[in-house]
Design a protein around this motif. Structure first.
Motif, PDB file in Angstrom:
ATOM      1  N   THR A 485     -31.297 -66.727  -0.424  1.00 29.73           N
ATOM      2  CA  THR A 485     -32.697 -66.306  -0.538  1.00 29.73           C
ATOM      3  C   THR A 485     -33.636 -67.434  -0.121  1.00 29.73           C
ATOM      4  N   SER A 486     -33.276 -68.677  -0.401  1.00 28.91           N
ATOM      5  CA  SER A 486     -34.095 -69.821   0.011  1.00 28.91           C
ATOM      6  C   SER A 486     -34.208 -69.877   1.530  1.00 28.91           C
ATOM      7  N   LEU A 487     -33.097 -69.579   2.228  1.00 26.74           N
ATOM      8  CA  LEU A 487     -33.138 -69.538   3.688  1.00 26.74           C
ATOM      9  C   LEU A 487     -34.121 -68.474   4.173  1.00 26.74           C
ATOM     10  N   LEU A 488     -34.114 -67.323   3.528  1.00 25.26           N
ATOM     11  CA  LEU A 488     -35.028 -66.256   3.926  1.00 25.26           C
ATOM     12  C   LEU A 488     -36.480 -66.681   3.727  1.00 25.26           C
ATOM     13  N   ARG A 489     -36.740 -67.484   2.692  1.00 26.16           N
ATOM     14  CA  ARG A 489     -38.106 -67.976   2.475  1.00 26.16           C
ATOM     15  C   ARG A 489     -38.538 -68.904   3.614  1.00 26.16           C
ATOM     16  N   VAL A 490     -37.600 -69.729   4.086  1.00 18.55           N
ATOM     17  CA  VAL A 490     -37.915 -70.607   5.222  1.00 18.55           C
ATOM     18  C   VAL A 490     -38.155 -69.778   6.476  1.00 18.55           C
ATOM     19  N   VAL A 491     -37.299 -68.792   6.714  1.00 10.65           N
ATOM     20  CA  VAL A 491     -37.442 -67.926   7.888  1.00 10.65           C
ATOM     21  C   VAL A 491     -38.772 -67.187   7.850  1.00 10.65           C
ATOM     22  N   SER A 492     -39.190 -66.755   6.645  1.00 14.32           N
ATOM     23  CA  SER A 492     -40.421 -65.971   6.506  1.00 14.32           C
ATOM     24  C   SER A 492     -41.669 -66.828   6.464  1.00 14.32           C
ATOM     25  N   GLY A 493     -41.517 -68.158   6.439  1.00 14.93           N
ATOM     26  CA  GLY A 493     -42.681 -69.034   6.439  1.00 14.93           C
ATOM     27  C   GLY A 493     -43.248 -69.339   5.076  1.00 14.93           C
ATOM     28  N   LEU A 494     -42.535 -68.963   3.993  1.00 13.27           N
ATOM     29  CA  LEU A 494     -43.020 -69.293   2.654  1.00 13.27           C
ATOM     30  C   LEU A 494     -42.715 -70.739   2.294  1.00 13.27           C
ATOM     31  N   TRP A 495     -41.584 -71.253   2.763  1.00 13.91           N
ATOM     32  CA  TRP A 495     -41.214 -72.643   2.533  1.00 13.91           C
ATOM     33  C   TRP A 495     -41.189 -73.384   3.863  1.00 13.91           C
ATOM     34  N   GLY A 496     -41.483 -74.673   3.779  1.00 19.64           N
ATOM     35  CA  GLY A 496     -41.348 -75.518   4.947  1.00 19.64           C
ATOM     36  C   GLY A 496     -39.973 -76.153   5.003  1.00 19.64           C
ATOM     37  N   SER A 497     -39.721 -76.860   6.087  1.00 15.50           N
ATOM     38  CA  SER A 497     -38.444 -77.561   6.250  1.00 15.50           C
ATOM     39  C   SER A 497     -38.730 -79.002   6.638  1.00 15.50           C
ATOM     40  N   PRO A 498     -38.054 -79.967   6.004  1.00 14.41           N
ATOM     41  CA  PRO A 498     -38.305 -81.372   6.351  1.00 14.41           C
ATOM     42  C   PRO A 498     -37.793 -81.737   7.738  1.00 14.41           C
ATOM     43  N   THR A 499     -36.899 -80.917   8.309  1.00 14.77           N
ATOM     44  CA  THR A 499     -36.373 -81.204   9.645  1.00 14.77           C
ATOM     45  C   THR A 499     -36.345 -79.917  10.459  1.00 14.77           C
ATOM     46  N   GLY A 500     -36.265 -80.072  11.771  1.00 13.85           N
ATOM     47  CA  GLY A 500     -36.062 -78.934  12.643  1.00 13.85           C
ATOM     48  C   GLY A 500     -37.299 -78.077  12.848  1.00 13.85           C
ATOM     49  N   THR A 501     -37.077 -76.964  13.542  1.00 12.31           N
ATOM     50  CA  THR A 501     -38.170 -76.071  13.914  1.00 12.31           C
ATOM     51  C   THR A 501     -37.735 -74.620  13.743  1.00 12.31           C
ATOM     52  N   VAL A 502     -38.699 -73.798  13.291  1.00 13.82           N
ATOM     53  CA  VAL A 502     -38.489 -72.354  13.201  1.00 13.82           C
ATOM     54  C   VAL A 502     -39.281 -71.692  14.323  1.00 13.82           C
ATOM     55  N   TYR A 503     -38.588 -70.931  15.161  1.00 11.54           N
ATOM     56  CA  TYR A 503     -39.241 -70.137  16.202  1.00 11.54           C
ATOM     57  C   TYR A 503     -39.351 -68.708  15.683  1.00 11.54           C
ATOM     58  N   SER A 504     -40.582 -68.178  15.622  1.00  7.27           N
ATOM     59  CA  SER A 504     -40.780 -66.887  14.962  1.00  7.27           C
ATOM     60  C   SER A 504     -41.922 -66.121  15.614  1.00  7.27           C
ATOM     61  N   PRO A 505     -41.837 -64.779  15.599  1.00 12.02           N
ATOM     62  CA  PRO A 505     -42.965 -63.975  16.106  1.00 12.02           C
ATOM     63  C   PRO A 505     -44.234 -64.172  15.292  1.00 12.02           C
ATOM     64  N   GLY A 506     -44.094 -64.644  14.056  1.00 13.89           N
ATOM     65  CA  GLY A 506     -45.272 -64.919  13.240  1.00 13.89           C
ATOM     66  C   GLY A 506     -45.652 -63.771  12.345  1.00 13.89           C
ATOM     67  N   GLN A 507     -46.714 -64.034  11.560  1.00 11.69           N
ATOM     68  CA  GLN A 507     -47.162 -63.066  10.566  1.00 11.69           C
ATOM     69  C   GLN A 507     -47.600 -61.772  11.232  1.00 11.69           C
ATOM     70  N   GLY A 508     -47.226 -60.658  10.614  1.00 11.05           N
ATOM     71  CA  GLY A 508     -47.553 -59.355  11.165  1.00 11.05           C
ATOM     72  C   GLY A 508     -46.396 -58.764  11.941  1.00 11.05           C
ATOM     73  N   ASP A 509     -45.661 -59.609  12.666  1.00 11.09           N
ATOM     74  CA  ASP A 509     -44.483 -59.147  13.410  1.00 11.09           C
ATOM     75  C   ASP A 509     -43.188 -59.491  12.684  1.00 11.09           C
ATOM     76  N   LEU A 510     -43.303 -60.113  11.504  1.00 11.86           N
ATOM     77  CA  LEU A 510     -42.134 -60.397  10.674  1.00 11.86           C
ATOM     78  C   LEU A 510     -42.421 -59.874   9.272  1.00 11.86           C
ATOM     79  N   LEU A 511     -41.513 -59.062   8.751  1.00  9.50           N
ATOM     80  CA  LEU A 511     -41.729 -58.432   7.451  1.00  9.50           C
ATOM     81  C   LEU A 511     -40.563 -58.754   6.525  1.00  9.50           C
ATOM     82  N   PHE A 512     -40.899 -59.141   5.293  1.00 12.11           N
ATOM     83  CA  PHE A 512     -39.892 -59.494   4.286  1.00 12.11           C
ATOM     84  C   PHE A 512     -39.825 -58.386   3.241  1.00 12.11           C
ATOM     85  N   ILE A 513     -38.605 -57.923   2.916  1.00  9.99           N
ATOM     86  CA  ILE A 513     -38.422 -56.922   1.868  1.00  9.99           C
ATOM     87  C   ILE A 513     -37.459 -57.488   0.831  1.00  9.99           C
TER      88      ILE A 513
END
Length: 658
Positions: A485-513
């Protein structure tokens, strides 16, 4: 003494940060400008009062010269003295100065900021009017008393008529003052509430500051602070400000009258009021802390009861009434314990307060008995002195009369300003773990990402990399606590990451259930459309999407889409999960993140919902434990629980081996 002055300055700074923005744009260095506007408002009101009274008296003198001279001769002579000695010209000049100051900052009073100044000016105008009437009443009391003693019937009845007219004029003014004060307080409360809500919801401050440890947070019970604390603060701040101004006016208009009657009584009252007020301030400091605690404990107790209501069914299934009663009782005990201390201190202060007030009643008799008995003062003079004394005493005893309310107000300032500071100026260290390194992209991908629990050094996954193409599915598996679940929070942009980069369509085009979907307050239509505008969808679209997720029977129970119900209580978890999928289909995101979002559904229904995702060519990431889930995914991401991970084709992954 230095420490007390510093505390007073700190409290004044907090009060200004809460109060000024509604009236004038706030910066750290424009406090004197704000005070200058307040003084300018007084100049404007004083000039308006002088012009109105002068115009009224001139009109009455022209229309009813005899009655005006008989009943309002004192007012006429006072006005004549003001204009002849230059006071009228001085007040007129101050009026012009105040008007020029407001004209110079008119650009900063846009967006309805002129409205509170208008209301404040009207209220001050009414206070000036009432205090002017009260000052005149001291002379009426003197003349009436002397007329009664000398048995002068004409003078007695004339002064009685004037006395009654004063009250008849003052009553509607006081009533209008109350109305405008309440309206101004309501406008201020609405503005401040909306401002705090905006700050609270902006940049997910509500999520970053959401406390897990009740005892280790400065933002406990945000609901209480935004609703009750704002209501109390605006009402008390406005009430105290106007009462202080009223006291200053009363003091200014009557101290000279009192001094002209008896210098000794004036100095005795000033010394007594100063000494008792200082004693009350020192004694009342404990009340501030106790009231601060009481506000928090009351809110904690209410929150415990709300939790029982919101989780009634779960508590019933567990038969957890005894445990809930124990927790609610514990919270109530803190309320009662602190309130007991509050009662003790309030009683002590009440004794001191009452003693001081009762003792002050003897001062006029002690000071004026000798001159009256010696024939140096008539009883009319004593009556005038007594009225003026009571008015001045009321203004000087402001702190004594309001010590308990001031303590509650101080506690309210501390809590509300602390909340405002926390949500508008997030600590960079607190915020850093919640700032995602997201690069806009058509597809979802992670490159060298570390999954870490915010505000701790607890690393769950290191150097994670994967990519997800259109219509591809990734299933995340692993032991409990490994960080799924912590990984999903990083993917969804709720948590940051001290390393690396997340490539994402961004808010509105990504939905968490999540496993337990969020059910918004409102109608069935609002549930389905959340968080989009309801106007985007027709009734036919909403009914069709409910049929797609096999919730057609819900329409038989509630055919009106605008009906409002307590949906989390009425719908089973399985129905809530299907409704969340209906919401997903209406939102049409590019990527969906599912955290055990079908755990309460049977395999057939689960298969139907995942088929809908495939048909829509939506990319999705799932967390789940059912072996049947791998049939809907292309790849399995297995987390080991010791920071490691691996990617496996779904067709070759063996759930039994894991």
């Amino acid at each position: 003494m230095t420490h007390q002055l510093q505390n007073l300055r700190n409290q004044a700074a907090k009060l200004r940060r809460l109060s000024q923005p509604y009236f004038f744009p706030y910066t750290e260095d424009n406090g004197w400008q704000f005070l200058g506007l307040l003084v300018s408002l007084l100049f404007c009101v004083a000039g308006i009062v002088l012009f109105l009274v002068t115009g009224l008296m001139n009109g009455l003198s022209w229309l009813l010269p005899e009655l005006t001279g008989q009943y309002l001769g004192g007012v006429q002579s006072s006005l004549a003295m003001l204009w002849s000695r230059g006071w009228g010209a001085g007040i007129s000049a101050l009026f012009v100065l105040g008007a020029v100051v407001f004209a110079s900052v008119r650009g900063q009073l846009r967006h309805r900021r002129w409205l509170p100044w208008l209301f404040l000016g009207l209220i001050i105008l009414m206070l000036l009017s009432v205090n002017g009437i009260n000052a005149g009443i001291t002379f009426i009391a003197r003349d009436l008393t002397n007329a009664l003693i000398s048995k002068d019937g004409d003078a007695s009845y004339r002064n009685l008529w004037i006395y009654g007219a004063c009250f008849a004029v003052a009553l509607p003014i006081r009533s209008l003052q109350f109305y405008f004060t309440q309206k101004l307080g309501l406008f201020w409360r609405e503005w401040l509430s909306l401002s705090l809500v905006d700050d609270y919801l902006r940049d997910r401050a509500y999520y970053v500051l959401n406390p897990n440890d009740e005892a280790a947070t400065n933002v406990d019970n945000p609901d209480q602070r935004i609703s009750e604390d704002v209501r109390d603060f605006t009402a008390q701040a406005l009430g105290f400000a106007l009462n202080i101004f009223d006291s200053i006016l009363t003091f200014s208009l009557n101290i000279l009258i009192l001094y002209s009657v008896s210098e000794g009584l004036t100095f005795a009252l000033l010394a007594y009021a100063f000494g008792v007020s200082a004693l009350m301030i020192v004694a009342g400091r404990k009340l501030v802390r106790l009231n601060n605690f009481q506000l928090r404990f009351e809110a904690d107790y209410r929150y415990g009861l709300v939790r029982v209501r919101d989780n009634a069914e779960s508590i019933a299934f567990y038969a957890g009434e005894q445990q809930e009663a124990k927790e609610v009782t514990r919270r109530l005990a803190t309320v009662v314990e602190n309130f007991n201390l509050l009662i003790v201190w309030e009683v002590l202060l009440r004794v001191l307060q009452r003693s001081s007030i009762y003792a002050s009643n003897f001062i006029p008799y002690l000071i004026l008995a000798a001159p009256i008995l010696a024939g140096e003062m008539d009883y009319g003079g004593f009556a005038q002195a007594n009225v003026a004394y009571n008015l001045v005493e009321g203004s000087l005893f402001f702190i004594i009369y309001n010590i308990e309310a001031l303590a509650r107000f101080s506690a309210s300032i501390n809590r509300l300003e602390g909340f405002q500071s926390n949500i508008s100026n997030l600590d960079p260290e607190e915020w850093s773990d919640y700032v995602p390194r997201i690069v806009p992209s058509e597809h979802l991908a992670l490159q060298g990402v570390t999954v870490k629990t915010p505000r701790t050094d607890n690393v769950l996954v290191r150097d994670l990399s994967f990519s997800l193409g259109n219509a591809e599915g990734l299933l995340v598996v692993g032991p409990s606590g490994c960080g799924k679940t912590s990984l999903l929070r990083v993917v969804s942009g709720l948590w940051g990451s001290p390393t690396g980069t997340v490539y994402s369509p961004g808010q509105g085009d990504l939905l968490f259930i999540p496993q337990k979907p969020y059910m918004a307050l409102g109608s069935l239509r609002e549930q389905l459309c959340y968080p989009l505008d309801q106007a985007r969808f027709s009734d036919e679209q909403l009914r069709a999407v409910l049929d797609q997720v096999m919730l057609g029977k819900l329409l038989q129970r509630y055919p009106d889409l605008d009906i409002k119900q307590d949906w989390p209580r009425l719908l089973s978890l399985g129905e809530q999960q299907r409704l969340a999928f209906a919401r997903l289909l209406l939102n049409s995101p590019k990527v969906v993140v599912l955290d055990e979002a079908t755990s309460a559904l049977d395999v057939e229904t689960e298969s139907r919902l995942y088929s809908l995702l495939r048909d829509r060519e939506v990319a999705f990431i799932s967390v789940g434990h059912r072996p049947t889930l791998k049939d809907f995914h292309d790849t399995v991401l297995e987390l080991s629980g010791d920071h490691d991970w691996r990617l496996i084709p779904a067709t070759s992954y063996d759930f039994g081996r894991s």
